[in-house]
Design a protein around this motif. Sequence first.
Motif, PDB file in Angstrom:
ATOM      1  N   VAL A 191       7.351   0.532 -11.347  1.00 37.83           N
ATOM      2  CA  VAL A 191       5.978   0.229 -11.764  1.00 37.83           C
ATOM      3  C   VAL A 191       6.003  -1.024 -12.628  1.00 37.83           C
ATOM      4  CG1 VAL A 191       3.942   1.066 -12.947  1.00 37.83           C
ATOM      5  CG2 VAL A 191       5.360   2.661 -11.662  1.00 37.83           C
ATOM      6  N   ASP A 192       5.458  -2.112 -12.093  1.00 42.32           N
ATOM      7  CA  ASP A 192       5.419  -3.380 -12.821  1.00 42.32           C
ATOM      8  C   ASP A 192       4.157  -3.471 -13.668  1.00 42.32           C
ATOM      9  OD1 ASP A 192       7.775  -4.164 -11.571  1.00 42.32           O
ATOM     10  OD2 ASP A 192       6.686  -4.945  -9.830  1.00 42.32           O
ATOM     11  N   ASN A 193       4.325  -3.723 -14.963  1.00 39.22           N
ATOM     12  CA  ASN A 193       3.181  -3.905 -15.869  1.00 39.22           C
ATOM     13  C   ASN A 193       2.201  -2.735 -15.804  1.00 39.22           C
ATOM     14  OD1 ASN A 193       4.149  -6.504 -16.595  1.00 39.22           O
ATOM     15  ND2 ASN A 193       3.204  -7.361 -14.742  1.00 39.22           N
ATOM     16  N   LYS A 194       2.747  -1.538 -15.596  1.00 35.63           N
ATOM     17  CA  LYS A 194       1.939  -0.316 -15.538  1.00 35.63           C
ATOM     18  C   LYS A 194       0.905  -0.343 -14.414  1.00 35.63           C
ATOM     19  CE  LYS A 194       2.459   0.742 -20.469  1.00 35.63           C
ATOM     20  NZ  LYS A 194       1.781   1.073 -21.750  1.00 35.63           N
ATOM     21  N   ASP A 195       1.140  -1.167 -13.401  1.00 37.87           N
ATOM     22  CA  ASP A 195       0.226  -1.272 -12.263  1.00 37.87           C
ATOM     23  C   ASP A 195       0.726  -0.368 -11.142  1.00 37.87           C
ATOM     24  OD1 ASP A 195      -1.567  -1.953 -10.303  1.00 37.87           O
ATOM     25  OD2 ASP A 195      -0.733  -3.961  -9.947  1.00 37.87           O
ATOM     26  N   ILE A 196       0.387   0.924 -11.220  1.00 37.60           N
ATOM     27  CA  ILE A 196       0.880   1.881 -10.247  1.00 37.60           C
ATOM     28  C   ILE A 196       0.322   1.592  -8.859  1.00 37.60           C
ATOM     29  CG2 ILE A 196      -0.931   3.528 -10.811  1.00 37.60           C
ATOM     30  CD1 ILE A 196       2.665   4.327  -9.666  1.00 37.60           C
ATOM     31  N   TYR A 197      -0.947   1.160  -8.780  1.00 41.51           N
ATOM     32  CA  TYR A 197      -1.549   0.911  -7.466  1.00 41.51           C
ATOM     33  C   TYR A 197      -0.893  -0.295  -6.786  1.00 41.51           C
ATOM     34  CZ  TYR A 197      -5.089   3.930  -9.573  1.00 41.51           C
ATOM     35  OH  TYR A 197      -5.725   4.970 -10.196  1.00 41.51           O
ATOM     36  N   GLY A 198      -0.662  -1.337  -7.543  1.00 44.82           N
ATOM     37  CA  GLY A 198       0.021  -2.496  -6.985  1.00 44.82           C
ATOM     38  C   GLY A 198       1.423  -2.150  -6.520  1.00 44.82           C
ATOM     39  N   SER A 199       2.112  -1.307  -7.289  1.00 45.24           N
ATOM     40  CA  SER A 199       3.466  -0.899  -6.907  1.00 45.24           C
ATOM     41  C   SER A 199       3.449  -0.087  -5.615  1.00 45.24           C
ATOM     42  CB  SER A 199       4.094  -0.072  -8.031  1.00 45.24           C
ATOM     43  OG  SER A 199       4.244  -0.848  -9.210  1.00 45.24           O
ATOM     44  N   MET A 200       2.454   0.787  -5.463  1.00 47.09           N
ATOM     45  CA  MET A 200       2.339   1.574  -4.238  1.00 47.09           C
ATOM     46  C   MET A 200       2.085   0.666  -3.035  1.00 47.09           C
ATOM     47  SD  MET A 200       0.030   4.754  -5.695  1.00 47.09           S
ATOM     48  CE  MET A 200      -0.099   5.588  -4.092  1.00 47.09           C
ATOM     49  N   ILE A 201       1.189  -0.308  -3.198  1.00 52.14           N
ATOM     50  CA  ILE A 201       0.867  -1.208  -2.088  1.00 52.14           C
ATOM     51  C   ILE A 201       2.069  -2.063  -1.720  1.00 52.14           C
ATOM     52  CG2 ILE A 201      -0.587  -3.148  -1.380  1.00 52.14           C
ATOM     53  CD1 ILE A 201      -2.781  -1.919  -3.193  1.00 52.14           C
ATOM     54  N   ASN A 202       2.775  -2.558  -2.709  1.00 52.74           N
ATOM     55  CA  ASN A 202       3.958  -3.367  -2.417  1.00 52.74           C
ATOM     56  C   ASN A 202       5.018  -2.554  -1.686  1.00 52.74           C
ATOM     57  OD1 ASN A 202       3.183  -5.930  -3.415  1.00 52.74           O
ATOM     58  ND2 ASN A 202       3.586  -5.269  -5.519  1.00 52.74           N
ATOM     59  N   GLU A 203       5.104  -1.272  -2.006  1.00 49.66           N
ATOM     60  CA  GLU A 203       6.045  -0.406  -1.293  1.00 49.66           C
ATOM     61  C   GLU A 203       5.618  -0.228   0.158  1.00 49.66           C
ATOM     62  OE1 GLU A 203       9.685   1.438  -1.431  1.00 49.66           O
ATOM     63  OE2 GLU A 203       8.646   0.510  -3.141  1.00 49.66           O
ATOM     64  N   LEU A 204       4.302  -0.095   0.393  1.00 48.52           N
ATOM     65  CA  LEU A 204       3.801  -0.019   1.765  1.00 48.52           C
ATOM     66  C   LEU A 204       4.071  -1.320   2.520  1.00 48.52           C
ATOM     67  CD1 LEU A 204       0.351   1.775   1.241  1.00 48.52           C
ATOM     68  CD2 LEU A 204       2.366   2.715   2.409  1.00 48.52           C
ATOM     69  N   LEU A 205       3.930  -2.448   1.822  1.00 50.92           N
ATOM     70  CA  LEU A 205       4.182  -3.740   2.460  1.00 50.92           C
ATOM     71  C   LEU A 205       5.648  -3.865   2.886  1.00 50.92           C
ATOM     72  CD1 LEU A 205       2.136  -6.163   0.154  1.00 50.92           C
ATOM     73  CD2 LEU A 205       1.552  -5.407   2.464  1.00 50.92           C
TER      74      LEU A 205
END
Length: 369
Positions: free
Chosen positions: A249-263
């Motif tokens: 989780v970068d900078n507490k951005d859980i949604y961004g981390s999830m999307i990057n994992e999907l990417l």
Amino acid sequence: MQKRSLLLISMAMSLAIILTGCFQGEQSLDDKEIDPPPNAEAVNENELDEPASGKQGDNADKDKAEGDTSANTVERQLYLLDANGMVAPQTLQVPQPESKEVAAQALEYLVKDGPVTSMLPNGFQAVLPAGTQILGLNLKDNGEMIVNVSKEFENYKAENEMKILQAMTHTLTQFEQVDKVKLQIDGQLQNTMPVNGTPIGEGYSRANGINLVQSETVDLMQSEPVTLYYPSVQGDNQYFVPVTQHVDVDNKDIYGSMINELLEGPNFDTNLQHVFNGEAELTNNPSLRDGVLEVMFSQGVLQDSQKQDGDKAVISDKVMESLVRSLTQDKAVEAVEVKVEDVETLFNENGEPYTEPVTKQKFISKQKL
């Protein structure tokens, strides 16, 4: 415990609510069941509401469900084992039980060599040991569903223990008032599973995960577990598989981390599909407001890598469904609004515009106990 008359009034009010438009992502259970005696059979005494109407279910099962529209059948979402040994939801058309014990029926359709056998999609199999009987269900006010099964339940291999737990838990917790599952065998409450000793004394819930995938590159102390949905295909059957994994989780951005994992796509050994273009990337951190998560991508996310159909910017249906199913696992996210840089309107593969945020009800069957 409410009197019978109050239960009937409550049920009638619940049915009226359903017919005027049900918008919750999970299924719901209106009436609690009476506490069972230790070895009781058919514990469910209350009649439970059936679905108000048959909504579109998982893409994997749409054709099968549409094959039988009889008034005597109803859609049920069941978590079964696919050809790769992963637990995945399938929506099947099953007989409507006269007793209205729909939660018990859902579990009965998880039993090997049981009533689900003739309707299993190609490559799928039931998960509960053959001969298992559902002796009763008891829903507590705190969201615990106690499942009482027969001794035949103990006849499984140790390597299948987690799959059994996950299939039972996800099948039952799709109903809104069920938060966790506890187990009885012949009326005796279990603190551990009977074969491999998995602890279940506090109950088992979706927070325990499904199809757990380990990553050697992720620091478990600095990461969070999330459940992501990846497409899979078996013959003509296309469906989505939930996978729980740890993400940084970068900078507490859980949604961004999830999307990057999907990417990045699923692990190679899962045999799941990677549907995002390699050029796709987030251009801003996702932002959540009033239940709507706004996600901004580069044009690389468009179908065929920035290729547009005339003046229409098309985003793959599988990309949209992966995003919405995964991100709405967070209860704070009711809908996802996907945007693309320098694109005014996005279209699906049928050329239909996305004019409002997308909810998971677009992809997941809405039912009611």
